[in-house]
Write a protein that holds these residues in place. Structure first.
Motif, PDB file in Angstrom:
ATOM      1  N   VAL A  83       0.837  -1.190   0.000  1.00 44.60           N
ATOM      2  CA  VAL A  83       0.000   0.000   0.000  1.00 44.60           C
ATOM      3  C   VAL A  83       0.878   1.248   0.000  1.00 44.60           C
ATOM      4  CG1 VAL A  83      -1.749   1.298   1.270  1.00 44.60           C
ATOM      5  CG2 VAL A  83      -1.847  -1.209   1.190  1.00 44.60           C
ATOM      6  N   VAL A  84       0.575   2.178  -0.888  1.00 45.87           N
ATOM      7  CA  VAL A  84       1.234   3.479  -0.917  1.00 45.87           C
ATOM      8  C   VAL A  84       0.243   4.511  -0.401  1.00 45.87           C
ATOM      9  CG1 VAL A  84       2.297   5.248  -2.367  1.00 45.87           C
ATOM     10  CG2 VAL A  84       2.717   2.825  -2.835  1.00 45.87           C
TER      11      VAL A  84
ATOM     12  N   VAL B 192      -6.354  11.461  -1.522  1.00 47.71           N
ATOM     13  CA  VAL B 192      -6.149  10.469  -0.464  1.00 47.71           C
ATOM     14  C   VAL B 192      -7.174   9.355  -0.607  1.00 47.71           C
ATOM     15  CG1 VAL B 192      -6.252  10.063   2.022  1.00 47.71           C
ATOM     16  CG2 VAL B 192      -5.124  12.112   1.148  1.00 47.71           C
ATOM     17  N   LEU B 193      -8.419   9.738  -0.816  1.00 49.61           N
ATOM     18  CA  LEU B 193      -9.487   8.755  -0.982  1.00 49.61           C
ATOM     19  C   LEU B 193      -9.282   7.933  -2.253  1.00 49.61           C
ATOM     20  CD1 LEU B 193     -12.155   7.861   0.360  1.00 49.61           C
ATOM     21  CD2 LEU B 193     -13.325   9.457  -1.147  1.00 49.61           C
ATOM     22  N   GLU B 194      -8.880   8.594  -3.330  1.00 47.04           N
ATOM     23  CA  GLU B 194      -8.617   7.881  -4.579  1.00 47.04           C
ATOM     24  C   GLU B 194      -7.500   6.856  -4.389  1.00 47.04           C
ATOM     25  OE1 GLU B 194      -9.831   8.645  -8.255  1.00 47.04           O
ATOM     26  OE2 GLU B 194     -11.359   8.574  -6.689  1.00 47.04           O
ATOM     27  N   GLN B 195      -6.469   7.236  -3.656  1.00 47.73           N
ATOM     28  CA  GLN B 195      -5.353   6.326  -3.423  1.00 47.73           C
ATOM     29  C   GLN B 195      -5.775   5.123  -2.594  1.00 47.73           C
ATOM     30  OE1 GLN B 195      -1.730   7.855  -1.342  1.00 47.73           O
ATOM     31  NE2 GLN B 195      -0.798   7.674  -3.354  1.00 47.73           N
ATOM     32  N   LEU B 196      -6.607   5.357  -1.584  1.00 44.90           N
ATOM     33  CA  LEU B 196      -7.119   4.241  -0.789  1.00 44.90           C
ATOM     34  C   LEU B 196      -7.931   3.292  -1.655  1.00 44.90           C
ATOM     35  CD1 LEU B 196      -8.315   6.100   2.438  1.00 44.90           C
ATOM     36  CD2 LEU B 196      -6.285   4.671   2.190  1.00 44.90           C
ATOM     37  N   ARG B 197      -8.748   3.856  -2.517  1.00 42.74           N
ATOM     38  CA  ARG B 197      -9.636   3.041  -3.346  1.00 42.74           C
ATOM     39  C   ARG B 197      -8.851   2.215  -4.356  1.00 42.74           C
ATOM     40  NH1 ARG B 197     -12.082   3.449  -8.320  1.00 42.74           N
ATOM     41  NH2 ARG B 197     -11.026   5.418  -8.703  1.00 42.74           N
TER      42      ARG B 197
ATOM     43  N   LEU C 139      -5.123   0.294  -2.609  1.00 40.67           N
ATOM     44  CA  LEU C 139      -5.336  -0.739  -1.588  1.00 40.67           C
ATOM     45  C   LEU C 139      -6.433  -1.707  -1.988  1.00 40.67           C
ATOM     46  CD1 LEU C 139      -5.027  -2.042   1.174  1.00 40.67           C
ATOM     47  CD2 LEU C 139      -6.483  -0.264   2.107  1.00 40.67           C
ATOM     48  N   LEU C 140      -7.635  -1.198  -2.184  1.00 36.48           N
ATOM     49  CA  LEU C 140      -8.777  -2.085  -2.278  1.00 36.48           C
ATOM     50  C   LEU C 140      -8.934  -2.746  -3.635  1.00 36.48           C
ATOM     51  CD1 LEU C 140     -11.138   0.211  -0.227  1.00 36.48           C
ATOM     52  CD2 LEU C 140      -9.866  -1.774   0.537  1.00 36.48           C
ATOM     53  N   SER C 141      -8.800  -1.989  -4.717  1.00 38.01           N
ATOM     54  CA  SER C 141      -8.979  -2.595  -6.025  1.00 38.01           C
ATOM     55  C   SER C 141      -7.921  -3.640  -6.306  1.00 38.01           C
ATOM     56  CB  SER C 141      -8.956  -1.514  -7.114  1.00 38.01           C
ATOM     57  OG  SER C 141     -10.045  -0.641  -6.952  1.00 38.01           O
ATOM     58  N   ARG C 142      -6.653  -3.324  -6.016  1.00 40.67           N
ATOM     59  CA  ARG C 142      -5.592  -4.291  -6.278  1.00 40.67           C
ATOM     60  C   ARG C 142      -5.718  -5.509  -5.371  1.00 40.67           C
ATOM     61  NH1 ARG C 142      -2.737   0.698  -7.094  1.00 40.67           N
ATOM     62  NH2 ARG C 142      -1.914   0.809  -9.202  1.00 40.67           N
TER      63      ARG C 142
ATOM     64  N   THR D 194     -17.855   3.200   1.741  1.00 41.05           N
ATOM     65  CA  THR D 194     -17.382   1.844   2.010  1.00 41.05           C
ATOM     66  C   THR D 194     -15.862   1.808   2.095  1.00 41.05           C
ATOM     67  OG1 THR D 194     -19.294   0.957   0.819  1.00 41.05           O
ATOM     68  CG2 THR D 194     -17.457  -0.541   1.222  1.00 41.05           C
ATOM     69  N   VAL D 195     -15.198   2.528   1.196  1.00 43.04           N
ATOM     70  CA  VAL D 195     -13.741   2.588   1.211  1.00 43.04           C
ATOM     71  C   VAL D 195     -13.243   3.166   2.536  1.00 43.04           C
ATOM     72  CG1 VAL D 195     -11.733   3.699   0.176  1.00 43.04           C
ATOM     73  CG2 VAL D 195     -13.497   2.718  -1.289  1.00 43.04           C
ATOM     74  N   VAL D 196     -13.872   4.270   2.970  1.00 45.01           N
ATOM     75  CA  VAL D 196     -13.473   4.907   4.226  1.00 45.01           C
ATOM     76  C   VAL D 196     -13.703   3.968   5.397  1.00 45.01           C
ATOM     77  CG1 VAL D 196     -13.971   6.806   5.812  1.00 45.01           C
ATOM     78  CG2 VAL D 196     -13.844   7.231   3.356  1.00 45.01           C
TER      79      VAL D 196
END
Length: 494
Positions: free
Chosen positions: A203-204, A232-237, A240-243, A407-409
């Motif tokens: 995770v970055v 920040v939210l885009e990076q989390l989505r 982290l989550l999609s990959r 959901t991501v948050v």
């Protein structure tokens, strides 16, 4: 207005709505799948097993390859974090890729660099002339290469590979900051499955707004500007989550952009990173998939859902546009280069699922969104738009988008103990709303411009300009804004 024109505008409006809803619904499913994997990973994550990995003779040595172009503001933080890794055996190879600022002079003063005779471990072609090679005299395992920049970061990676000595190589952007146990965290899949694992990523996270001292993130935080908070939210989505969700289908492209761990022998077998590529390691992982599937070798690329690296995001629309135009251009070139893999069962889930999804969502998507927005504007101006229906449809699309962001948050809040969630949670929820109103539309326009550039620029040269971003919040009297610590961490031994 004629009925035909009205029908065309209506069809376009429905197309863009359907695209938005389908895209968010697919990503939402990946989020749910990712949440399950992240929760399963937490059973053995954290520091558990790190002591065993550190002490084990089976833990492979790592060469950390850092490429820098005009990174005076961040390079010392990057090197401090890389050299402070808690890892049994590693080296750091920094390539100064034609910097015009004080990047090299700053590193030379801090680490007492002296010129040495290069001991090449490979002979990959490098377009930019290598001017000199230097070693640190401070006891740090640091080698610095000065070369002529040619506008292609991949050329600098190949220069670093020619000097790398260890079995695994970690590619790292200058300006990125590693967690102290980053290498131990990401090397674990290689130790557990040394035959099949060929690449790993982690995770970055966004560095803007965090407390940083001597290359160490003391307290994660949110940036002050809403444009950066949305990212920040885009990076989390995405990171982290999609990959993490795609890992279960063996359709992962294990590339986190700023950080990746690879088997060096396979990179040399590929001939290094394609110097014409504008995507760097993204092209590398697709090429690795293709090579190993064609030669019938079993392999796995693993995504570790743990924060291992921090990097800055742009805080101005100009910087955001520059970054996403470049990325979209590179993606278009990557898909054209590997077009024979798309929808080809020979390449497994990557060929059948991942690459076609990139075509539909990342290539056609921006065009659909931009065209749809234009059609809505034209329909509204000509009176062909049913305003009540438009409000209902837009509200439905907004609801789906906000549900995805929420959901991501929620998953981030439950699975990441380092972030001060209660304080940041309201801001992240508001950022989820802003992402769908304004940011997403401008983002689509930038991506669309990048695809147009991919059709007109053939050499893959990337625009090389420094990233303007809010500096992390420093602590302690000895730290200066911009990432120049007044003192270095103690030298490390390999």
């Amino acid at each position: 207005m004629s009925g035909v024109v009205a029908d065309v505008l209506g069809a376009l409006n429905w197309t863009v709505l359907g695209y938005v809803v389908v895209l968010d619904a697919v990503v939402l499913l990946l989020v749910v799948a990712a949440a399950r994997r992240v929760l399963a990973h937490r059973r053995w994550s954290g520091t558990e097993g790190h002591d065993q990995l550190f002490a084990s003779p089976l833990t492979p040595a790592v060469s950390v390859l850092v490429t820098a172009h005009d990174e005076e503001a961040r390079v010392l933080d990057t090197l401090a974090a890389a050299l402070a890794q808690r890892y049994p055996a590693f080296e750091v190879v920094l390539v100064d890729d034609g910097s015009t600022d004080g990047t090299f002079d700053l590193v030379a003063r801090t680490y007492g660099l002296v010129p040495v005779t290069a001991r090449w471990s490979a002979d990959l072609p490098v377009e930019g002339e290598v001017l000199s090679v230097h070693r640190a005299t401070t006891g740090d395992p640091l080698t610095v290469v000065r070369k002529v920049g040619v506008g292609r970061p991949a050329d600098a990676v190949n220069a670093a590979l020619n000097l790398a000595r260890h079995r695994l190589v970690c590619t790292l952007d200058a300006g990125a900051v590693l967690e102290p146990d980053a290498l131990l965290t990401v090397v674990r899949p290689f130790v557990e499955d040394p035959l099949d694992v060929v690449a790993a990523g982690g995770v970055v996270r966004t560095l803007n707004g965090s407390r940083l001292e001597r290359g160490s993130v003391l307290e994660p935080g949110l940036p002050k500007r809403w444009l950066a908070r949305v990212q920040v939210l885009e990076q989390l989505r995405s990171a982290l989550l999609s990959r993490a969700g795609r890992t279960g289908a063996h359709a992962l492209l294990a590339d986190s952009g700023a950080f990746g761990l690879f088997r060096r022998d396979l990179l040399l077998e590929l001939g290094g990173v394609d110097p014409r590529s504008a995507t760097g390691t993204a092209d590398l992982v697709v090429a690795l998939h293709g090579l190993l599937r064609r030669t019938g070798r079993p392999h796995r690329m693993v995504f570790v859902p743990e924060p291992v690296c921090w990097t800055t995001v742009p805080e101005t629309w100009e910087g955001l546009g520059r970054r996403h135009r470049r990325r979209s251009q590179g993606l278009g070139q990557l898909l054209w280069k590997h077009r024979r893999m798309i929808a080809n069962p020979r390449y497994g889930a990557v060929g059948v699922l991942t690459l076609p999804a990139l075509v539909l969502l990342e290539v056609l998507g921006p065009a659909v969104e931009v065209l749809g927005l234009v059609s809505v504007a034209v329909a509204a101006a000509t009176g062909a738009l049913d305003r009540d229906l438009a409000v209902v449809l837009a509200g439905f699309a907004l609801l789906v988008g906000i549900s995805l962001s929420t959901t991501v948050v929620a998953v981030e809040e439950f699975t990441s103990p380092r972030r001060s969630g209660r304080r940041d949670l309201p801001a992240l929820l508001v950022a989820g709303l802003l992402r769908n109103v304004g940011f997403r539309q401008v983002h689509a326009w930038y991506r669309f411009q990048g695809l147009l550039l991919a059709l007109t620029r053939r050499d893959g040269r990337a625009e090389r300009r420094g990233l303007r971003a809010e500096p992390p919040r420093p602590v302690g009297a000895g730290t200066v804004h911009g990432g120049h610590p007044s003192s270095r961490p103690a030298p490390r031994r390999t």
